[in-house]
Design a protein around this motif. Structure first.
Motif, PDB file in Angstrom:
ATOM      1  N   VAL A 180      -4.226   6.251   9.917  1.00 42.34           N
ATOM      2  CA  VAL A 180      -4.257   7.713   9.898  1.00 42.34           C
ATOM      3  C   VAL A 180      -5.661   8.201   9.555  1.00 42.34           C
ATOM      4  O   VAL A 180      -6.215   7.862   8.518  1.00 42.34           O
ATOM      5  N   MET A 192      12.368   4.362   1.318  1.00 40.87           N
ATOM      6  CA  MET A 192      11.203   4.976   0.670  1.00 40.87           C
ATOM      7  C   MET A 192       9.926   4.288   1.122  1.00 40.87           C
ATOM      8  O   MET A 192       9.904   3.106   1.446  1.00 40.87           O
ATOM      9  N   SER A 193       8.873   5.032   1.140  1.00 40.71           N
ATOM     10  CA  SER A 193       7.648   4.497   1.718  1.00 40.71           C
ATOM     11  C   SER A 193       6.969   3.521   0.775  1.00 40.71           C
ATOM     12  O   SER A 193       7.103   3.593  -0.436  1.00 40.71           O
ATOM     13  N   ASP A 207       3.051   1.352   0.274  1.00 39.44           N
ATOM     14  CA  ASP A 207       1.674   1.588   0.689  1.00 39.44           C
ATOM     15  C   ASP A 207       1.295   0.696   1.867  1.00 39.44           C
ATOM     16  O   ASP A 207       2.066  -0.126   2.320  1.00 39.44           O
ATOM     17  N   HIS A 208       0.085   0.888   2.362  1.00 39.57           N
ATOM     18  CA  HIS A 208      -0.455   0.121   3.485  1.00 39.57           C
ATOM     19  C   HIS A 208       0.234   0.394   4.804  1.00 39.57           C
ATOM     20  O   HIS A 208      -0.001  -0.287   5.789  1.00 39.57           O
ATOM     21  N   GLU A 209       1.109   1.386   4.827  1.00 39.70           N
ATOM     22  CA  GLU A 209       1.837   1.637   6.060  1.00 39.70           C
ATOM     23  C   GLU A 209       0.980   2.407   7.055  1.00 39.70           C
ATOM     24  O   GLU A 209       1.116   2.243   8.252  1.00 39.70           O
ATOM     25  N   TYR A 210       0.136   3.259   6.543  1.00 38.22           N
ATOM     26  CA  TYR A 210      -0.512   4.236   7.415  1.00 38.22           C
ATOM     27  C   TYR A 210      -2.027   4.076   7.436  1.00 38.22           C
ATOM     28  O   TYR A 210      -2.765   5.041   7.331  1.00 38.22           O
ATOM     29  N   ASP A 211      -2.469   2.823   7.597  1.00 34.21           N
ATOM     30  CA  ASP A 211      -3.904   2.564   7.554  1.00 34.21           C
ATOM     31  C   ASP A 211      -4.671   3.255   8.673  1.00 34.21           C
ATOM     32  O   ASP A 211      -5.853   3.526   8.556  1.00 34.21           O
TER      33      ASP A 211
END
Lengths: 234, 218, 235
Positions: B10, B1-2, B4-8
């Motif tokens: 985008v 599961m995802s 946060d802070h993974e897709y800064d």
């Protein structure tokens, strides 16, 4: 009708960017009214292109009977002169020469259409057009492919409804108004739903691009394209 | 599961672009979807086709910027193989073919019609609402405004559509003339004259559609 | 976890949400019931920043949505009514890949996610199918796969059963039950709960922009709500 079909031909395996470059180069060469010898070479090349996509030339010619018919009409109109001698053969031949080249370009682009899935075209567009315009163009093309069948059904439904209500008695203008206003309304409702979905799915400027790989065969096609572009100078 | 802070990294496309872009793409698809529709006209050698009518509507309802984007998408998708050119054809060959000039004229005509109808607001200068702030904040696309064509004067509409039609036929017939070594008379005889009645009816249809307010821009 | 804290929202002068507070826990299956116009869609669209509240806050997994919209949109996967209008590509695989591509993931990771998402909705191996040729139920499942490919903690479906025939509806039900068992929290909004209420851990009822009821399915129906359920006895 001529559309993409999955297959394992030479044309299918080529990089879409090489195929795009080739088509443009071929068009430049063929519509520059080349002399008969180069035109002969181009004809053979076009034939080879069709075969490389596993397309039967008679089938393609039949599929293009209307565009080709109009080209023939152009030749006829060019040949006719008002007043004696009524037929100007030289004029007709000049147009026929040009029309022949245009016909060849159509054949070559048929091979692209048959051998290239949308995602390849989209990838090619996004790698050839840099930045945000390329991004919008790439996704936009994908959306057009997606929604043409949906909207065609909408148009069909509207026409049926119109016909059911004595539509044939309406004037052409009235029918055009009804068809286009209802078509537009439906399309924009769909567009607004789509725009919400695009946002929910993180529609971004900087996505991972679809993979493309440029192989040796693509290099050869590109080289050939460069040669073709010089044909008008011959 | 995802987490946060993974897709800064985008960079989301803002709503002010997604919305008109989706409409532009669907209008392009609609222009292609009507490629099969032809309505016979009494006493006219050519039936009424709806493509140019949608060029008008693109300029009117999407404005100069998104209207021309819409038709650019139409050309690109058709070139890439969507069966959306007249008669359901596809391929780059048609962009160079005898009617290629007509196709290339579409985005230009939509742009000019949009510019004539929407004026400065269509390019993000000034505002339709006189009480609004003269300098809207945000980027270029945020500042674009498209007024409801139903509020545009009849004279302005007629001028815009006439200029648009002239552009389509000048570029379309001009290109065919060059491509096929035709004389001006021959080009007009084949690429203009048969369509005159249809074009007049199309303009009338567009004006009726717009003035009627049957389609409400929201 | 999705937390609504005294959220109010109006479209122009029309109030739609009136100080709504609610929490949706991880792993929960919530059915949001209410007549058309009660504010369900508006409430759900606050969960991933498609709408921003006029007052109050919405938090997803502890973070305010407006602080990190991308995080909210990946954590809360959303499927809308009219699946046909939410596809961006003509084929199943290209469409499901759209979300992960936007996140800038590696191609191999994208391919894995597409495969897993299609497996989760029982459409494995169908990547090259044309979406246009699928049934309504299959299209709804592709739309769900598109949301799952973002690997969300919550899956939100807004009126997913509208326009579906009975077998399609049941196939979607089955997918939702399986996803819920695997730990994904699911929120389904509907004006016609029918049998989806049987899947719910909790039923939340909305009316006129407020929560009218919030409890387990056993505590329902409150007699005053029976008309809501009667209208929705679709099986």
């Amino acid at each position: 009708m001529l559309t993409y079909e999955p297959d394992e031909t030479v044309a299918h395996a080529l990089d879409p960017r090489a195929k795009l470059a080739f088509q443009v180069a071929f068009a430049v060469a063929a519509i520059s009214r080349p002399a008969l010898a180069p035109l002969g070479v181009l004809s053979l090349l076009a034939l080879g292109v069709l075969l490389s996509a596993n397309l039967s030339p008679p089938r393609v010619l039949f599929g293009y009977r209307y565009p080709f018919g109009i080209l023939c009409l152009s030749v006829l109109i060019a040949a006719v002169t008002i007043g004696p001698p009524w037929i100007d053969l030289a004029d007709g031949v000049r147009t026929a020469h040009a029309a022949y080249g245009v016909g060849l370009v159509l054949l070559v682009s048929a091979a692209y259409v048959r051998s290239t899935p949308v995602r390849h075209s989209r990838a090619a567009i996004q790698s050839l057009v840099p930045g945000t315009p390329g991004r919008l163009l790439g996704i936009g093309v994908s959306l057009v492919f997606r929604f043409v069948p949906v909207l065609r059904r909408d148009i069909g439904t509207i026409r049926d409804a119109m016909a059911a209500r004595l539509g044939t008695e309406r004037s052409a203008t009235e029918r055009a108004v009804v068809l286009s206003s209802r078509g537009l309304t439906r399309a924009f409702v769909r567009a607004d739903r789509l725009s919400v979905a695009l946002q929910a799915r993180c529609f971004a400027w900087n996505p991972t691009l679809p993979p493309l790989s440029f192989a040796r065969a693509d290099g050869l096609v590109l080289l050939l394209s460069v040669v073709l572009v010089t044909v008008p100078l011959w | 599961m995802s987490t946060d802070h993974e897709y800064d990294s985008v960079a989301l496309v803002p709503e002010s672009i997604v919305r008109p872009f989706a409409r532009a793409a669907l209008l392009a698809a609609l222009t292609g979807a009507v490629a099969f529709v032809s309505i016979p006209i009494p006493f006219s050698p050519a039936p009424l086709t709806l493509q140019v009518l949608f060029v008008f509507l693109a300029g009117l309802y999407l404005g100069p910027v998104w209207g021309s984007v819409s038709l650019l998408l139409y050309l690109t998708a058709g070139g890439a193989g969507a069966p959306i050119f007249a008669g359901g054809h596809a391929g780059i060959g048609h962009l160079f073919g005898k009617t290629g000039g007509f196709l290339w004229s579409y985005p230009i005509a939509a742009f000019v019609i949009g510019a004539l109808v929407h004026g400065r607001t269509g390019f993000g200068f000034g505002s339709i609402d006189p009480t609004a702030d003269e300098t809207p904040s945000g980027g270029f696309f945020d500042s674009l405004e498209v007024r409801d064509p139903a509020t545009v004067g009849l004279g302005r509409l007629v001028v815009a559509l006439s200029v648009g039609t002239l552009i389509v036929y000048a570029i379309g017939a001009g290109y065919a003339m060059w491509l096929l070594s035709l004389s001006p008379v021959e080009a007009v005889a084949q690429f203009v004259a048969p369509f005159v009645i249809g074009e007049v009816l199309k303009m009338a249809a567009t004006i009726a559609l717009v003035r009627d307010g049957r389609y409400e821009l929201s | 976890m999705i937390e609504y804290d005294t959220v109010s929202f109006a479209y122009g002068d029309t109030p739609v949400l009136d100080s709504v507070s609610a929490t949706i826990d991880d792993g929960e299956f919530v059915v949001l019931v209410g007549p058309n116009g009660s504010g369900k869609t508006t409430l759900l669209r606050h969960a991933n920043g498609l709408l921003a509240p006029d007052s109050g806050t919405v938090r997803v997994n502890g973070r305010a949505v407006d602080e990190d919209v991308v995080a909210a949109r990946t954590a809360v996967g959303m499927v809308f009514q009219h699946p046909r209008d939410q596809f961006v590509a003509a084929t199943v695989g290209s469409d499901v890949a759209f979300g992960p591509e936007n996140l800038g993931l590696d191609r191999s990771e994208i391919d894995d996610r597409v495969e897993r998402a299609l497996e989760a909705v029982n459409l494995q191996g169908r990547t090259t199918d044309r979406i246009d040729e699928l049934s309504g139920g299959e299209q709804a499942r592709v739309a769900i796969a598109g949301a799952l490919a973002m690997e969300p903690t919550h899956l939100v479906l807004d009126e997913p059963f509208t326009g579906l025939d009975r077998p399609s509806r049941q196939s979607v039900h089955a997918q939702l039950r399986a996803l819920s068992r695997d730990g994904t929290s699911i929120v389904v909004s509907t004006h016609a709960p029918g049998s989806v209420a049987d899947l719910a851990d909790r039923i939340v009822v909305m009316g006129d922009g407020r929560l009218v009821h919030d409890g387990t399915p056993d505590e329902l129906p409150d007699p005053s709500l029976s008309d809501v359920f009667d209208a929705g006895s679709v099986g």
